[in-house]
Design an enzyme around this catalytic site. Structure first.
Site, PDB file in Angstrom:
ATOM      1  N   LYS A  22       0.756  -1.040  -0.100  1.00 23.61           N
ATOM      2  CA  LYS A  22       0.092  -0.078   0.090  1.00 23.61           C
ATOM      3  C   LYS A  22       0.856   1.313  -0.267  1.00 23.61           C
ATOM      4  O   LYS A  22       0.599   2.140  -0.777  1.00 23.61           O
ATOM      5  CB  LYS A  22      -0.875   0.035   1.258  1.00 23.61           C
ATOM      6  CG  LYS A  22      -1.530   1.324   1.478  1.00 23.61           C
ATOM      7  CD  LYS A  22      -2.530   1.210   2.989  1.00 23.61           C
ATOM      8  CE  LYS A  22      -1.910   1.466   4.240  1.00 23.61           C
ATOM      9  NZ  LYS A  22      -1.314   2.806   4.225  1.00 23.61           N
ATOM     10  N   ASN A  23       1.711   1.457   0.932  1.00 21.96           N
ATOM     11  CA  ASN A  23       2.713   2.372   0.942  1.00 21.96           C
ATOM     12  C   ASN A  23       3.608   2.553   0.015  1.00 21.96           C
ATOM     13  O   ASN A  23       4.344   3.846  -0.246  1.00 21.96           O
ATOM     14  CB  ASN A  23       3.463   2.546   2.385  1.00 21.96           C
ATOM     15  CG  ASN A  23       2.555   2.499   3.638  1.00 21.96           C
ATOM     16  OD1 ASN A  23       1.129   2.764   3.400  1.00 21.96           O
ATOM     17  ND2 ASN A  23       2.879   2.321   4.879  1.00 21.96           N
ATOM     18  N   CYS A 116      -5.414   7.774   9.468  1.00 22.50           N
ATOM     19  CA  CYS A 116      -5.868   6.933  10.715  1.00 22.50           C
ATOM     20  C   CYS A 116      -5.863   8.052  11.803  1.00 22.50           C
ATOM     21  O   CYS A 116      -5.006   8.739  11.859  1.00 22.50           O
ATOM     22  CB  CYS A 116      -4.752   6.095  10.793  1.00 22.50           C
ATOM     23  SG  CYS A 116      -5.188   4.295  10.124  1.00 22.50           S
ATOM     24  N   ARG A 121      -0.805  13.977  13.712  1.00 22.50           N
ATOM     25  CA  ARG A 121      -0.391  13.956  12.432  1.00 22.50           C
ATOM     26  C   ARG A 121      -0.243  15.513  11.876  1.00 22.50           C
ATOM     27  O   ARG A 121      -1.002  15.789  10.886  1.00 22.50           O
ATOM     28  CB  ARG A 121      -1.405  13.159  11.678  1.00 22.50           C
ATOM     29  CG  ARG A 121      -1.703  11.935  12.387  1.00 22.50           C
ATOM     30  CD  ARG A 121      -1.908  10.587  11.408  1.00 22.50           C
ATOM     31  NE  ARG A 121      -0.630  10.041  10.628  1.00 22.50           N
ATOM     32  CZ  ARG A 121      -0.973   9.231   9.832  1.00 22.50           C
ATOM     33  NH1 ARG A 121      -2.317   8.515   9.504  1.00 22.50           N
ATOM     34  NH2 ARG A 121       0.087   8.728   9.053  1.00 22.50           N
ATOM     35  N   ASP A 304       3.932  -0.040  12.099  1.00 27.49           N
ATOM     36  CA  ASP A 304       2.572  -0.723  12.042  1.00 27.49           C
ATOM     37  C   ASP A 304       2.736  -1.973  12.254  1.00 27.49           C
ATOM     38  O   ASP A 304       1.420  -2.534  12.085  1.00 27.49           O
ATOM     39  CB  ASP A 304       2.626  -0.291  10.283  1.00 27.49           C
ATOM     40  CG  ASP A 304       2.385   0.901   9.822  1.00 27.49           C
ATOM     41  OD1 ASP A 304       1.997   1.934  10.619  1.00 27.49           O
ATOM     42  OD2 ASP A 304       2.622   1.179   8.610  1.00 27.49           O
ATOM     43  N   ARG A 397      -9.441  -0.654   4.546  1.00 26.39           N
ATOM     44  CA  ARG A 397      -8.517   0.423   3.807  1.00 26.39           C
ATOM     45  C   ARG A 397      -7.068  -0.007   3.361  1.00 26.39           C
ATOM     46  O   ARG A 397      -6.685   0.468   2.467  1.00 26.39           O
ATOM     47  CB  ARG A 397      -8.311   1.601   4.903  1.00 26.39           C
ATOM     48  CG  ARG A 397      -9.441   2.512   4.801  1.00 26.39           C
ATOM     49  CD  ARG A 397      -9.217   3.530   5.979  1.00 26.39           C
ATOM     50  NE  ARG A 397      -7.912   4.106   5.957  1.00 26.39           N
ATOM     51  CZ  ARG A 397      -7.034   4.687   6.675  1.00 26.39           C
ATOM     52  NH1 ARG A 397      -7.544   4.425   8.085  1.00 26.39           N
ATOM     53  NH2 ARG A 397      -5.919   4.936   6.556  1.00 26.39           N
TER      54      ARG A 397
HETATM   55  C1  UD1 Z   1       3.751   6.403   6.893  1.00 31.35           C
HETATM   56  C2  UD1 Z   1       3.065   5.115   6.723  1.00 31.35           C
HETATM   57  C3  UD1 Z   1       2.503   4.658   7.983  1.00 31.35           C
HETATM   58  C4  UD1 Z   1       3.394   4.352   8.802  1.00 31.35           C
HETATM   59  C5  UD1 Z   1       4.319   5.789   9.109  1.00 31.35           C
HETATM   60  C6  UD1 Z   1       5.494   5.491   9.881  1.00 31.35           C
HETATM   61  C7  UD1 Z   1       2.261   5.774   4.371  1.00 31.35           C
HETATM   62  C8  UD1 Z   1       1.060   6.149   3.558  1.00 31.35           C
HETATM   63  N1  UD1 Z   1       2.048   5.543   5.557  1.00 31.35           N
HETATM   64  O1  UD1 Z   1       2.908   7.532   7.429  1.00 31.35           O
HETATM   65  O2  UD1 Z   1       2.018   3.555   7.378  1.00 31.35           O
HETATM   66  O3  UD1 Z   1       2.761   4.141  10.230  1.00 31.35           O
HETATM   67  O4  UD1 Z   1       4.867   5.971   8.005  1.00 31.35           O
HETATM   68  O5  UD1 Z   1       6.474   4.610   9.435  1.00 31.35           O
HETATM   69  O6  UD1 Z   1       3.411   5.725   3.946  1.00 31.35           O
HETATM   70  N2  UD1 Z   1       5.279  14.539  11.334  1.00 31.35           N
HETATM   71  C9  UD1 Z   1       5.495  15.757  11.834  1.00 31.35           C
HETATM   72  N3  UD1 Z   1       5.070  16.716  10.714  1.00 31.35           N
HETATM   73  C10 UD1 Z   1       4.829  16.461   9.628  1.00 31.35           C
HETATM   74  C11 UD1 Z   1       4.914  15.014   9.295  1.00 31.35           C
HETATM   75  C12 UD1 Z   1       5.014  13.872  10.010  1.00 31.35           C
HETATM   76  O7  UD1 Z   1       5.796  15.994  12.856  1.00 31.35           O
HETATM   77  O8  UD1 Z   1       4.767  17.332   8.805  1.00 31.35           O
HETATM   78  C13 UD1 Z   1       5.298  13.128  12.581  1.00 31.35           C
HETATM   79  C14 UD1 Z   1       4.126  12.537  12.461  1.00 31.35           C
HETATM   80  O9  UD1 Z   1       3.326  13.130  13.344  1.00 31.35           O
HETATM   81  C15 UD1 Z   1       4.873  10.916  13.208  1.00 31.35           C
HETATM   82  C16 UD1 Z   1       6.383  11.205  12.546  1.00 31.35           C
HETATM   83  O10 UD1 Z   1       6.576  12.345  11.917  1.00 31.35           O
HETATM   84  O11 UD1 Z   1       5.063  11.469  14.760  1.00 31.35           O
HETATM   85  C17 UD1 Z   1       6.424  10.215  11.599  1.00 31.35           C
HETATM   86  O12 UD1 Z   1       5.472  10.133  10.628  1.00 31.35           O
HETATM   87  P1  UD1 Z   1       5.495   9.927   9.176  1.00 31.35           P
HETATM   88  O13 UD1 Z   1       6.710   9.306   8.787  1.00 31.35           O
HETATM   89  O14 UD1 Z   1       5.199  11.199   8.410  1.00 31.35           O
HETATM   90  O15 UD1 Z   1       4.203   8.954   8.832  1.00 31.35           O
HETATM   91  P2  UD1 Z   1       3.219   9.047   7.355  1.00 31.35           P
HETATM   92  O16 UD1 Z   1       4.444   9.296   6.369  1.00 31.35           O
HETATM   93  O17 UD1 Z   1       2.239   9.965   7.503  1.00 31.35           O
END
Ligand code: UD1
Length: 417
Positions: A22-23, A116, A121, A304, A397
């Protein structure tokens, strides 16, 4: 609303095949909008999240043809710079479209994205990254407006490691003018996979999969073809299921080399498993030992897999500490495991202590989010009696026809509308 009814306690035997990641699929779909040409994607999972992103792409001009797991899409023209708020609220992956639309149309409006409910986030890294590329960003009524005549290569240090922010900056830099250097980047396997696809279309990206990624901007990207890598979270979840009820359960079409952090924990616990080039075979054993896990960016323990792994810890002898470091709201589902008979104590929003082993009993529960939802399915398969899981939209999802695939290896699970 659909729900799952599970009669637990059955041993599962046979092969279960892993679908495309998915990712990675979500990122390639979004990256395809960088080019006017057609892209062919193979091994695309047939899941809600992918459907919703394809729908969003269609709403801005993409033409999509889908046959089985192959998706062909082409965005000859981008017809709208405003993303549909209804769809954006449903999927956080909508954020992936900022770069392509901004590069091709000079502006894009994005309502604050959903996804989620696993913590705050925020999207500050995206705002800061695009500002460094030279975009002007304004915020109005919970919606962001990005504008830029041209995006320029830049140096960016991620103050926090983020998977999607790394991918968004990397794909945007592919068409920005000049050189971009991204430091403290995420290194999840889906990132080099995305870079490989972009390079095949003519991008110049090096270092993806390490903490420093260097991108030399090019003028345009061509058509491309890509095969999505197997989903490591799905593979890991099935391997954990094998450790709970495998007799044995063989997980096939997977990449065990992406799951070393899980196997290091299996070794410590005494889980009975074997690994080949593209398969994992796991047999349940009564004598598994408690371990402590700390979730971490790749190659550390995958956040995850924290939820399914916690179900396994409820069956391990001793006291385990689960420390969730990536998201702040990702342990509240443990309350539902307690309703099923687990003995889990929450220390703070980031840490729980699991006392095992405890028998689990069927209950009527609601799936809180994607991964926690799947962990309730695992718990239901282990539990005595019947478990009912509502709100399974959350599970759909990310997991394709899960009841069918689990049923094929002997699980008693059915979907009721
Ligand atoms: C992706 C994966 C998700 C996985 C996660 C962590 C996808 C679609 N989803 O989510 O399945 O659980 O990586 O491996 O690829 N953060 C900030 N500011 C930002 C963006 C992120 O503070 O602008 C924080 C988030 O709140 C979190 C951390 O960074 O605490 C890591 O999140 P991130 O790696 O961005 O997760 P996703 O890419 O959303």
């Amino acid at each position: 609303m659909s729900k799952f009814i599970i009669n637990g306690g059955k041993k599962l035997k046979g092969e279960i095949s892993v679908h495309g990641a998915k990712n990675e699929a979500l990122k390639v779909i979004a990256a395809s909008l960088l080019s006017e040409k057609e892209i062919t994607m193979k091994n695309v999972p047939n899941i809600e999240e992918v459907d919703r992103l394809l729908e969003l792409c269609q709403s801005v001009g993409s033409k999509i043809r889908r046959q089985g797991t192959t998706v062909k899409m082409q965005t000859a023209e981008i017809t709208s710079t405003e993303l549909d708020p209804g769809l954006v609220k449903k999927i956080r992956a909508a954020i992936l479209l900022i770069g392509p639309i901004l590069l091709r149309k000079g502006e894009v409006k994005l309502p604050h994205p959903g996804g989620c409910a696993i913590g705050q986030r925020p999207i500050d890294l995206f705002i800061d990254g695009f500002a460094k590329f030279g975009a002007k960003i304004t915020e109005e009524n919970d919606s962001y407006h990005f504008k830029a005549v041209k995006l320029k290569g830049m140096n960016f240090f991620f103050p926090k490691i983020s998977v999607t922010a790394t991918e968004v900056m990397m794909m945007t830099a592919a068409l920005a003018e000049g050189k971009t250097v991204l430091k403290n980047s995420a290194a999840e396997p889906e990132i080099p996979a995305l870079a490989e696809y972009l390079n095949a279309c003519g991008a110049k990206i090096s270092g993806a999969g390490t903490s420093t990624i260097i991108i030399e901007g090019v003028k345009k990207l061509n058509a491309g073809e890509v095969e999505i890598i197997p989903d490591r979270v799905e593979a890991g979840s099935f391997a954990i299921l094998g450790a709970l009820v495998g007799n044995p359960l063989r997980v096939v079409n997977c990449r065990p080399d992406h799951l070393e952090s899980l196997f290091s924990m299996f070794d410590k616990m005494g889980v009975d498993y074997k690994v080949g080039k593209d398969w994992i075979e796991v047999t349940a054993s009564k004598n598994i030992r408690a371990v402590d896990i700390v979730t971490h960016e790749y190659p550390g323990f995958i956040t995850d897999l924290q939820q399914p792994f916690t179900v396994l810890l409820t069956q391990a002898k001793g006291v385990s500490l689960v420390h969730e470091t990536i998201f702040e709201g990702r342990l509240f589902y443990t309350d539902k495991l307690n309703q099923m008979g687990a003995k889990i104590i929450m220390c703070d929003p980031h840490r729980v202590i699991v006392n095992g082993p405890t028998p689990l009993y069927g209950r009527r529960l609601e799936s809180p989010d994607l991964r926690a939802g799947f962990s309730l399915v695992l718990a239901g398969l282990v539990a005595e009696c019947t478990t009912e899981i509502d709100n399974i939209y959350q599970i759909d999802r990310g997991y394709e026809k899960i009841e069918e695939r689990l049923g094929n290896v002997g699980a008693d699970i059915k979907r009721v509308e």
